[in-house]
Scaffold this motif. Sequence first.
Motif, PDB file in Angstrom:
ATOM      1  N   ASP A  69       0.865  -1.176   0.000  1.00 17.62           N
ATOM      2  CA  ASP A  69       0.000   0.000   0.000  1.00 17.62           C
ATOM      3  C   ASP A  69       0.905   1.230   0.000  1.00 17.62           C
ATOM      4  OD1 ASP A  69      -1.789   2.046   0.397  1.00 17.62           O
ATOM      5  OD2 ASP A  69      -2.407   1.423   2.413  1.00 17.62           O
ATOM      6  N   VAL A  70       0.954   1.944  -1.116  1.00 12.45           N
ATOM      7  CA  VAL A  70       1.877   3.058  -1.250  1.00 12.45           C
ATOM      8  C   VAL A  70       1.425   4.279  -0.451  1.00 12.45           C
ATOM      9  CG1 VAL A  70       0.860   4.162  -3.305  1.00 12.45           C
ATOM     10  CG2 VAL A  70       3.350   4.185  -2.974  1.00 12.45           C
ATOM     11  N   VAL A  71       0.153   4.337  -0.052  1.00 15.52           N
ATOM     12  CA  VAL A  71      -0.308   5.428   0.805  1.00 15.52           C
ATOM     13  C   VAL A  71       0.262   5.254   2.212  1.00 15.52           C
ATOM     14  CG1 VAL A  71      -2.319   6.485   1.906  1.00 15.52           C
ATOM     15  CG2 VAL A  71      -2.388   5.925  -0.519  1.00 15.52           C
ATOM     16  N   ALA A  72       0.066   4.075   2.784  1.00 15.92           N
ATOM     17  CA  ALA A  72       0.537   3.825   4.148  1.00 15.92           C
ATOM     18  C   ALA A  72       2.052   3.882   4.247  1.00 15.92           C
ATOM     19  CB  ALA A  72       0.033   2.464   4.624  1.00 15.92           C
ATOM     20  N   SER A  73       2.732   3.492   3.179  1.00 14.87           N
ATOM     21  CA  SER A  73       4.191   3.382   3.252  1.00 14.87           C
ATOM     22  C   SER A  73       4.942   4.568   2.663  1.00 14.87           C
ATOM     23  CB  SER A  73       4.642   2.107   2.527  1.00 14.87           C
ATOM     24  OG  SER A  73       4.217   2.123   1.173  1.00 14.87           O
ATOM     25  N   TYR A  74       4.225   5.473   1.943  1.00 15.49           N
ATOM     26  CA  TYR A  74       4.958   6.518   1.226  1.00 15.49           C
ATOM     27  C   TYR A  74       4.256   7.877   1.212  1.00 15.49           C
ATOM     28  CZ  TYR A  74       8.197   8.225  -2.403  1.00 15.49           C
ATOM     29  OH  TYR A  74       9.161   8.911  -3.106  1.00 15.49           O
ATOM     30  N   THR A  75       3.067   7.960   0.639  1.00 13.78           N
ATOM     31  CA  THR A  75       2.458   9.278   0.454  1.00 13.78           C
ATOM     32  C   THR A  75       2.033   9.919   1.764  1.00 13.78           C
ATOM     33  OG1 THR A  75       0.160   8.532   0.157  1.00 13.78           O
ATOM     34  CG2 THR A  75       1.577   8.505  -1.788  1.00 13.78           C
ATOM     35  N   ARG A  76       1.697   9.116   2.777  1.00 14.99           N
ATOM     36  CA  ARG A  76       1.315   9.675   4.081  1.00 14.99           C
ATOM     37  C   ARG A  76       2.537   9.961   4.958  1.00 14.99           C
ATOM     38  NH1 ARG A  76      -2.712   5.987   6.585  1.00 14.99           N
ATOM     39  NH2 ARG A  76      -4.172   6.985   5.144  1.00 14.99           N
ATOM     40  N   PRO A  77       3.464   9.004   5.153  1.00 13.06           N
ATOM     41  CA  PRO A  77       4.566   9.269   6.094  1.00 13.06           C
ATOM     42  C   PRO A  77       5.564  10.323   5.623  1.00 13.06           C
ATOM     43  CG  PRO A  77       4.819   7.100   5.068  1.00 13.06           C
ATOM     44  CD  PRO A  77       3.458   7.597   4.706  1.00 13.06           C
ATOM     45  N   LEU A  78       5.723  10.536   4.311  1.00 13.62           N
ATOM     46  CA  LEU A  78       6.697  11.517   3.844  1.00 13.62           C
ATOM     47  C   LEU A  78       6.379  12.932   4.329  1.00 13.62           C
ATOM     48  CD1 LEU A  78       9.082  12.565   2.211  1.00 13.62           C
ATOM     49  CD2 LEU A  78       7.629  12.504   0.167  1.00 13.62           C
ATOM     50  N   PRO A  79       5.220  13.501   4.012  1.00 10.49           N
ATOM     51  CA  PRO A  79       4.967  14.874   4.463  1.00 10.49           C
ATOM     52  C   PRO A  79       4.840  14.995   5.978  1.00 10.49           C
ATOM     53  CG  PRO A  79       3.017  13.961   3.409  1.00 10.49           C
ATOM     54  CD  PRO A  79       4.124  12.996   3.165  1.00 10.49           C
ATOM     55  N   VAL A  80       4.386  13.933   6.651  1.00 11.21           N
ATOM     56  CA  VAL A  80       4.322  13.974   8.117  1.00 11.21           C
ATOM     57  C   VAL A  80       5.732  14.072   8.691  1.00 11.21           C
ATOM     58  CG1 VAL A  80       3.725  12.666  10.191  1.00 11.21           C
ATOM     59  CG2 VAL A  80       2.114  12.772   8.285  1.00 11.21           C
ATOM     60  N   ASP A  96       9.205  15.710  16.985  1.00 13.01           N
ATOM     61  CA  ASP A  96       9.768  14.381  16.743  1.00 13.01           C
ATOM     62  C   ASP A  96       8.906  13.250  17.272  1.00 13.01           C
ATOM     63  OD1 ASP A  96      11.922  15.569  15.534  1.00 13.01           O
ATOM     64  OD2 ASP A  96      13.099  15.687  17.374  1.00 13.01           O
ATOM     65  N   ASN A  97       8.116  13.522  18.302  1.00  9.88           N
ATOM     66  CA  ASN A  97       7.295  12.466  18.909  1.00  9.88           C
ATOM     67  C   ASN A  97       5.821  12.593  18.527  1.00  9.88           C
ATOM     68  OD1 ASN A  97       9.523  11.317  20.368  1.00  9.88           O
ATOM     69  ND2 ASN A  97       9.378  13.029  21.814  1.00  9.88           N
ATOM     70  N   LEU A  98       5.558  13.222  17.391  1.00 11.98           N
ATOM     71  CA  LEU A  98       4.171  13.407  16.955  1.00 11.98           C
ATOM     72  C   LEU A  98       3.512  12.063  16.684  1.00 11.98           C
ATOM     73  CD1 LEU A  98       1.970  15.438  16.095  1.00 11.98           C
ATOM     74  CD2 LEU A  98       2.947  15.380  13.802  1.00 11.98           C
ATOM     75  N   LYS A 145      -2.985  10.142  15.965  1.00 14.47           N
ATOM     76  CA  LYS A 145      -3.708  11.315  16.476  1.00 14.47           C
ATOM     77  C   LYS A 145      -3.730  12.418  15.425  1.00 14.47           C
ATOM     78  CE  LYS A 145      -3.216  10.927  21.496  1.00 14.47           C
ATOM     79  NZ  LYS A 145      -2.673  11.561  22.727  1.00 14.47           N
ATOM     80  N   LEU A 146      -2.602  12.594  14.735  1.00 17.18           N
ATOM     81  CA  LEU A 146      -2.555  13.611  13.689  1.00 17.18           C
ATOM     82  C   LEU A 146      -3.584  13.324  12.610  1.00 17.18           C
ATOM     83  CD1 LEU A 146      -1.335  16.051  12.284  1.00 17.18           C
ATOM     84  CD2 LEU A 146       0.423  14.552  11.341  1.00 17.18           C
ATOM     85  N   ALA A 147      -3.693  12.069  12.199  1.00 15.88           N
ATOM     86  CA  ALA A 147      -4.685  11.700  11.190  1.00 15.88           C
ATOM     87  C   ALA A 147      -6.094  11.995  11.682  1.00 15.88           C
ATOM     88  CB  ALA A 147      -4.544  10.220  10.847  1.00 15.88           C
ATOM     89  N   HIS A 148      -6.361  11.671  12.947  1.00 11.66           N
ATOM     90  CA  HIS A 148      -7.680  11.923  13.544  1.00 11.66           C
ATOM     91  C   HIS A 148      -7.978  13.422  13.560  1.00 11.66           C
ATOM     92  CE1 HIS A 148     -11.024  11.478  16.397  1.00 11.66           C
ATOM     93  NE2 HIS A 148     -10.470  12.451  17.106  1.00 11.66           N
TER      94      HIS A 148
END
Length: 405
Positions: free
Chosen positions: A136-147, A157-159, A163-166
Amino acid sequence: MSAENSAPGAGTGTAPLIPMHCLRHLEPGPPRLAALRTGTPVWLVSRHADVRQVLTDPRLGRAPLYAPDAPPVTSTPNILDDPNSMLNIDGTEHQRLRRTVQRAFTPRAIARWRPWVASVVESLIDELIDHGSPADVVASYTRPLPVAVISRLMGLDNLDSKKLAHWSDHALSATAYSAEAIATAMTEFAGFGAAVIAERRAHPGDDLVSSLLAAAAEDGSIAEGQLVTLVIGLVVAGHETTMTSLGNALVYLLDGDRASWQRLASDEASAAAATEQILRAVPLGDTDHIPGLLRRAVEDVEIGGVVIPAGSVVAADTGAANQDPSVFTGDLLTELFSPLAAPMLTFGAGPHHCLGAWLARMELELALHRLARRLPALHLTGSADRIDWRRGLLTRSPESLQVAW
């Protein structure tokens, strides 16, 4: 970042959504009168020149949308509806608040981050490859990169990503959540922002929040509530736009012409050109909930030969403007690597032009180029009409996107 389960009509009976690059746009023409979902009359502006005028004309502002006599423009307020936020303040007060953060987002400032962002991109691709195909390229790439990028920029660093998604889903909700649920989430989010500010006052560092607080202390007139809203707004805006654009770009690129994917891998200049065209032609959201960037006239103003009366609400449809055939004559397939014929309006224009535009551009360029270079055979595992989309929000991108190589 799921809103689907809470959205009205979500579930097995929900009709499938088409990819964002396939959306039909309002035909460009003179301003025309329509109505918002609240029933409030709204002037729809769609031509490139007219939309640019709406976004740059001081007679059309954000603050009047929240004046005591203003008609309702949203049925469920979200983070964009805070009348004290930078987004909803005009004139000198807006410029003063904007100056507290804009130095961190200049092209020169963003360029200093490029090597580090490139290293994050490469690390995520390494992890994707280690996971193995399919993935899943969303879970592994498109979401974690900008976060990861906005967390580093703001020293978070400890975000907690969950919770951020919520918070982000509630912050940008249109129909996905109730007013009560949004209010609860925004109260929690504001508490997080206040805690970050308190911690950074006690222990300042080399990060955006610390520099924001230093600038605010020097100014001396920025309210504490505005600082909290600014911090949480930067957290949301700093990742949401890029995540949405990158996910939608991959839908377009991996479901289309393989030659385009191969050219993306060739050099960063090609990726930069494609990024501009994708940002122009693939919108962040549809117009189902809000038909454009909203402004309200403080006096009579003529737009495209039509006089808009004082007090009227105006919607600048940047998606239609970005497809205006009198300005942009080719389609995305033929123009993907060509220079833009005119400035795109995806990030707005004028005083409220998106602060993070250059950061989003850089992340997208690197993310597309490096992924295409490392995984030239990357493709969708299913058809685009089977994609699970995030629903009920002001932005729309894949909830998940299964790929293989």
